[in-house]
Write a protein that holds these residues in place. Sequence first.
Motif, mmCIF file in Angstrom:
data_model
loop_
_atom_site.group_PDB
_atom_site.id
_atom_site.type_symbol
_atom_site.label_atom_id
_atom_site.label_comp_id
_atom_site.label_asym_id
_atom_site.label_seq_id
_atom_site.Cartn_x
_atom_site.Cartn_y
_atom_site.Cartn_z
ATOM 1 N N VAL A 13 0.813 -1.226 0.000
ATOM 2 C CA VAL A 13 0.000 0.000 0.000
ATOM 3 C C VAL A 13 0.847 1.277 0.000
ATOM 4 C CG1 VAL A 13 -1.701 1.334 1.327
ATOM 5 C CG2 VAL A 13 -2.038 -1.127 0.962
ATOM 6 N N PHE A 14 1.718 1.460 0.994
ATOM 7 C CA PHE A 14 2.478 2.724 1.101
ATOM 8 C C PHE A 14 3.508 2.809 -0.029
ATOM 9 C CE2 PHE A 14 1.445 1.795 5.650
ATOM 10 C CZ PHE A 14 0.491 2.793 5.795
ATOM 11 N N GLY A 15 3.295 3.718 -0.955
ATOM 12 C CA GLY A 15 4.199 3.870 -2.089
ATOM 13 C C GLY A 15 3.663 3.187 -3.337
ATOM 14 N N THR A 16 3.014 2.037 -3.168
ATOM 15 C CA THR A 16 2.487 1.301 -4.325
ATOM 16 C C THR A 16 1.087 1.792 -4.693
ATOM 17 O OG1 THR A 16 3.774 -0.650 -3.718
ATOM 18 C CG2 THR A 16 1.875 -1.005 -5.179
ATOM 19 N N VAL A 17 0.230 1.943 -3.678
ATOM 20 C CA VAL A 17 -1.159 2.354 -3.901
ATOM 21 C C VAL A 17 -1.351 3.842 -3.561
ATOM 22 C CG1 VAL A 17 -3.541 2.022 -3.066
ATOM 23 C CG2 VAL A 17 -2.109 0.026 -3.603
ATOM 24 N N VAL A 18 -0.762 4.266 -2.466
ATOM 25 C CA VAL A 18 -0.924 5.664 -2.045
ATOM 26 C C VAL A 18 0.423 6.386 -1.991
ATOM 27 C CG1 VAL A 18 -3.027 5.213 -0.711
ATOM 28 C CG2 VAL A 18 -0.785 5.137 0.442
ATOM 29 N N ASP A 19 0.348 7.699 -2.193
ATOM 30 C CA ASP A 19 1.505 8.601 -2.181
ATOM 31 C C ASP A 19 1.682 9.108 -0.744
ATOM 32 O OD1 ASP A 19 3.318 10.665 -2.451
ATOM 33 O OD2 ASP A 19 2.043 11.877 -3.793
ATOM 34 N N TRP A 20 2.462 8.353 0.051
ATOM 35 C CA TRP A 20 2.597 8.700 1.470
ATOM 36 C C TRP A 20 3.318 10.033 1.669
ATOM 37 C CZ3 TRP A 20 7.570 9.374 2.941
ATOM 38 C CH2 TRP A 20 8.563 8.696 2.225
ATOM 39 N N LEU B 8 -4.071 9.451 3.106
ATOM 40 C CA LEU B 8 -3.160 9.567 1.970
ATOM 41 C C LEU B 8 -3.931 9.343 0.671
ATOM 42 C CD1 LEU B 8 -0.297 7.414 3.536
ATOM 43 C CD2 LEU B 8 -0.619 9.896 3.686
ATOM 44 N N ASP B 9 -3.538 10.082 -0.360
ATOM 45 C CA ASP B 9 -4.218 9.942 -1.650
ATOM 46 C C ASP B 9 -3.601 8.819 -2.481
ATOM 47 O OD1 ASP B 9 -5.927 12.097 -1.143
ATOM 48 O OD2 ASP B 9 -4.411 13.535 -1.820
ATOM 49 N N PRO B 10 -4.451 8.088 -3.234
ATOM 50 C CA PRO B 10 -3.906 7.093 -4.168
ATOM 51 C C PRO B 10 -3.255 7.784 -5.366
ATOM 52 C CG PRO B 10 -6.288 7.234 -4.407
ATOM 53 C CD PRO B 10 -5.912 8.152 -3.269
ATOM 54 N N TRP B 11 -2.300 7.105 -6.002
ATOM 55 C CA TRP B 11 -1.781 7.576 -7.292
ATOM 56 C C TRP B 11 -2.946 7.619 -8.285
ATOM 57 C CZ3 TRP B 11 2.915 9.404 -6.523
ATOM 58 C CH2 TRP B 11 3.779 8.793 -5.632
ATOM 59 N N PRO B 12 -2.866 8.498 -9.307
ATOM 60 C CA PRO B 12 -4.042 8.719 -10.180
ATOM 61 C C PRO B 12 -4.562 7.473 -10.902
ATOM 62 C CG PRO B 12 -2.334 10.390 -10.577
ATOM 63 C CD PRO B 12 -1.744 9.397 -9.627
ATOM 64 N N ASP B 13 -3.693 6.491 -11.169
ATOM 65 C CA ASP B 13 -4.128 5.292 -11.906
ATOM 66 C C ASP B 13 -4.793 4.247 -11.020
ATOM 67 O OD1 ASP B 13 -1.125 5.254 -11.102
ATOM 68 O OD2 ASP B 13 -1.705 3.152 -11.128
ATOM 69 N N VAL B 14 -4.776 4.448 -9.694
ATOM 70 C CA VAL B 14 -5.150 3.365 -8.780
ATOM 71 C C VAL B 14 -6.642 3.040 -8.828
ATOM 72 C CG1 VAL B 14 -5.378 2.790 -6.317
ATOM 73 C CG2 VAL B 14 -3.173 3.559 -7.237
ATOM 74 N N VAL B 15 -7.500 4.045 -8.681
ATOM 75 C CA VAL B 15 -8.943 3.746 -8.659
ATOM 76 C C VAL B 15 -9.409 3.174 -10.002
ATOM 77 C CG1 VAL B 15 -11.263 4.710 -8.387
ATOM 78 C CG2 VAL B 15 -9.475 5.259 -6.724
ATOM 79 N N PRO B 16 -9.047 3.786 -11.153
ATOM 80 C CA PRO B 16 -9.452 3.145 -12.420
ATOM 81 C C PRO B 16 -8.853 1.752 -12.606
ATOM 82 C CG PRO B 16 -8.174 5.176 -12.823
ATOM 83 C CD PRO B 16 -8.453 5.123 -11.362
ATOM 84 N N GLU C 237 7.663 8.211 -5.643
ATOM 85 C CA GLU C 237 7.419 7.850 -4.245
ATOM 86 C C GLU C 237 8.278 8.657 -3.289
ATOM 87 O OE1 GLU C 237 7.909 3.702 -3.028
ATOM 88 O OE2 GLU C 237 7.521 4.252 -0.939
ATOM 89 N N PHE C 238 9.556 8.835 -3.631
ATOM 90 C CA PHE C 238 10.472 9.520 -2.711
ATOM 91 C C PHE C 238 10.725 10.972 -3.150
ATOM 92 C CE2 PHE C 238 11.269 4.959 -2.516
ATOM 93 C CZ PHE C 238 11.096 4.730 -1.170
ATOM 94 N N GLY C 239 9.824 11.495 -3.981
ATOM 95 C CA GLY C 239 9.940 12.875 -4.425
ATOM 96 C C GLY C 239 11.256 13.159 -5.137
ATOM 97 N N GLY C 240 11.794 12.156 -5.822
ATOM 98 C CA GLY C 240 13.040 12.355 -6.550
ATOM 99 C C GLY C 240 14.289 12.186 -5.703
ATOM 100 N N MET C 241 14.116 11.995 -4.368
ATOM 101 C CA MET C 241 15.279 11.839 -3.474
ATOM 102 C C MET C 241 15.962 10.492 -3.698
ATOM 103 S SD MET C 241 15.021 14.545 -1.345
ATOM 104 C CE MET C 241 15.579 14.124 0.323
ATOM 105 N N ARG C 242 15.154 9.505 -4.107
ATOM 106 C CA ARG C 242 15.682 8.180 -4.385
ATOM 107 C C ARG C 242 14.956 7.718 -5.646
ATOM 108 N NH1 ARG C 242 14.257 3.237 -0.479
ATOM 109 N NH2 ARG C 242 14.200 4.882 1.101
ATOM 110 N N VAL C 243 15.667 7.128 -6.601
ATOM 111 C CA VAL C 243 15.049 6.789 -7.882
ATOM 112 C C VAL C 243 14.902 5.271 -7.991
ATOM 113 C CG1 VAL C 243 15.207 6.991 -10.385
ATOM 114 C CG2 VAL C 243 16.037 8.849 -8.919
ATOM 115 N N PRO C 244 13.657 4.768 -7.989
ATOM 116 C CA PRO C 244 13.462 3.313 -8.093
ATOM 117 C C PRO C 244 13.715 2.828 -9.523
ATOM 118 C CG PRO C 244 11.346 4.436 -8.041
ATOM 119 C CD PRO C 244 12.389 5.507 -7.917
ATOM 120 N N PRO C 245 14.047 1.533 -9.673
ATOM 121 C CA PRO C 245 14.263 0.995 -11.021
ATOM 122 C C PRO C 245 12.976 1.025 -11.838
ATOM 123 C CG PRO C 245 14.210 -0.782 -9.407
ATOM 124 C CD PRO C 245 14.201 0.498 -8.629
#
Lengths: 230, 230
Positions: free
Chosen positions: B10-17, B98-106, B200-208
Amino acid sequence: MDVRALVFDVFGTVVDWRSGVAREVRRVLGPGVDAHAFADAWRARYVPSMERVRTGDLPWTPLDELHRISLDEVLANLGRTDVDAATRDELVLAWHRLDPWPDVVPGLTRLARSHVLAPLSNGNVALIVDLAKRAGLPWDLVLGAEIVQHYKPDAEVYDAAPRLLALAPSEVLMVAAHVDDLAAARGRGLRTAYVHRPDEFGGMRVPPVSDPDADLSVGSLVELAERLGA
Amino acid sequence: MDVRALVFDVFGTVVDWRSGVAREVRRVLGPGVDAHAFADAWRARYVPSMERVRTGDLPWTPLDELHRISLDEVLANLGRTDVDAATRDELVLAWHRLDPWPDVVPGLTRLARSHVLAPLSNGNVALIVDLAKRAGLPWDLVLGAEIVQHYKPDAEVYDAAPRLLALAPSEVLMVAAHVDDLAAARGRGLRTAYVHRPDEFGGMRVPPVSDPDADLSVGSLVELAERLGA
């Protein structure tokens, strides 16, 4: 009543187990069986089968497996040794394919706008999820026996609802068509609402119209929504 | 892949913590605090706080309580002894809003038509229910840490998903934006899908961009629905 969450008994309260099981028995075993008598005989073994777990005679056993054991007994009593294992497994899934009473979806849909809703059933999680998915029941989460590996009326089942929802017991309303379930919930501090389901036993047994010990008695989940201002 | 159920970090995957916690910190503590740095400092204590439970240093403790302990540390480091207990309790509820990322509900709405959907998060049940209710996430049930009183990546959390859904582990797909969560799920026999969440990390850390060890890598839950034919 400052109720934040509603938890529901399922078999008899939310879904019509007798008509649904009879329909599936007729579909799977054909017209040669009295399908309603079969459903009644199967259901008569429900409480005794859970008692075996509650008293420690059996270790934790999900309801699907208890239903299978009871089914074998019902078939043995009818002399139906011809029914093979795959057919028995298919019959157990009858309990996953029960229709809700007509007021359930409109009532729950209204209640879901203002309250957290969860089943609190002795049915195992997979069974409860199948029922909900098929009927479109808008549960927020699934609570109940399998989560805590205890069957109602063990206290653990009722206590888990306020604990997992981080609420006071008095903020949780137990909704059921059975006065014994409500009495056990009240014993753990939950609020209670009785729903009159006159057709649960197909007229073979007549439930009371109201429960004087409950906080509320209603004739449908739509009436419950009205009474809660939902 | 014959996948019947999808379970989600959920945290990071579904919602923008990060944005959500920063918004609530700003609302509650005012403009004098660097709200994003506050969110990052709070989140930095997340894994270590669960490690205390996983190693037995603390008994089972729901995430809301761990968040409160971590919050006290963050405030102490900032010298904010002026923040009273009621304000701290209010701040802990930031994680419920926390709000979901825009693609989550659809994406979830499409996936829910053909699959059982459940969060499999370290968040406690009340938190996960609050997030879902606020955002309209169509979960069928809530799975995750509190149900089994173990934190991911303990095996018990992953194992409970197929067990409670009465499925084979290979019929359950774990969806996460974190490769370590997916690796632990794979170790328990679950299928895995990686979701790229670059912000997820606001650009502080870049995931693959993708996870070569996962069965699928996608850029959104809508793409996941397309890939699964949902």
